[in-house]
Motif scaffolding. Structure first.
Motif, short mmCIF file in Angstrom:
data_model
loop_
_atom_site.label_atom_id
_atom_site.label_comp_id
_atom_site.label_asym_id
_atom_site.label_seq_id
_atom_site.Cartn_x
_atom_site.Cartn_y
_atom_site.Cartn_z
N LEU A 116 0.83 -1.20 0.00
CA LEU A 116 0.00 0.00 0.00
C LEU A 116 0.87 1.26 0.00
CD1 LEU A 116 -2.80 1.37 0.31
CD2 LEU A 116 -2.50 1.12 2.78
N GLU A 117 1.93 1.25 0.79
CA GLU A 117 2.82 2.41 0.85
C GLU A 117 3.57 2.62 -0.45
OE1 GLU A 117 5.10 1.55 4.34
OE2 GLU A 117 3.40 1.92 5.67
N GLU A 118 3.93 1.51 -1.13
CA GLU A 118 4.65 1.61 -2.40
C GLU A 118 3.74 2.02 -3.56
OE1 GLU A 118 6.34 -2.22 -3.11
OE2 GLU A 118 7.47 -2.20 -1.23
N ARG A 119 2.46 1.68 -3.46
CA ARG A 119 1.53 1.92 -4.56
C ARG A 119 0.31 2.71 -4.07
NH1 ARG A 119 1.78 -4.22 -6.45
NH2 ARG A 119 4.02 -4.35 -6.40
N PRO A 120 0.41 4.00 -4.04
CA PRO A 120 -0.69 4.80 -3.51
C PRO A 120 -1.99 4.61 -4.26
CG PRO A 120 1.01 6.20 -4.49
CD PRO A 120 1.54 4.81 -4.48
N VAL A 121 -1.93 4.10 -5.49
CA VAL A 121 -3.16 3.85 -6.24
C VAL A 121 -4.09 2.90 -5.48
CG1 VAL A 121 -2.21 1.93 -7.59
CG2 VAL A 121 -4.02 3.32 -8.55
#
Length: 156
Positions: free
Chosen positions: A92-97
């Motif tokens: 989740l932190e790596e991919r804000p999408v």
């Protein structure tokens, strides 16, 4: 909230900008996000195989397995506690999408089906129209007009 990046939901680089935003609302009506569809079934009558199948299903729904699935496919997590998992939290932190997906969980509604007993045919027409649009074989307006007409003919 709106995100744009050169990274796809799977975390791989792309040649295009990948954008996402909240599912739209119209005329002040509440947001309704149609749920996706997947199913895991146990069809065996053998008690030992049933037990093994249920163990497999429990694993597939675990945060650890879900983290692998999200990481490798970009598929959205289907558990409401997914951000509580350390493995999923890091994704989740790596991919804000993916934050948008979590933000909209409360707006998820059952997937609508087509009336008249032709749901599968209508859904296939919709899938083919989407593929034609995404592959560039047809413009969105042409593909959607053709699909709408075909689906209307199936309706009672």
């Amino acid at each position: 909230m709106d995100f744009s990046s050169k990274t796809s939901p799977t975390g791989r680089s792309t040649r295009w900008s990948y954008r996402t935003t909240l599912f739209p609302v119209f005329d002040g009506k509440p947001r309704k996000v149609p749920a996706g569809g997947n199913v895991l079934m146990v069809l065996t009558q053998n008690p030992n195989e049933q037990a093994a199948a249920w163990e497999w299903i429990r694993f597939l729904n675990s945060p650890e397995a879900l983290a692998i699935r999200v990481e490798e496919t970009g598929y959205l997590p289907h558990r409401d506690d997914w951000a509580d998992s350390p493995a999923l939290r890091s994704i989740l932190e790596e991919r804000p999408v993916l934050k948008l997906a979590r933000q909209q969980l409360a707006d998820v509604v059952p997937w609508p089906s087509f009336s008249g007993g032709h749901s599968l045919e209508a859904e296939q027409i919709r899938i083919e129209a989407t593929e034609a649009i995404l592959s560039g074989k047809k413009s969105p307006s042409t593909a959607l007009e053709e699909a709408s007409e075909k689906i209307r003919r199936l309706q009672p």
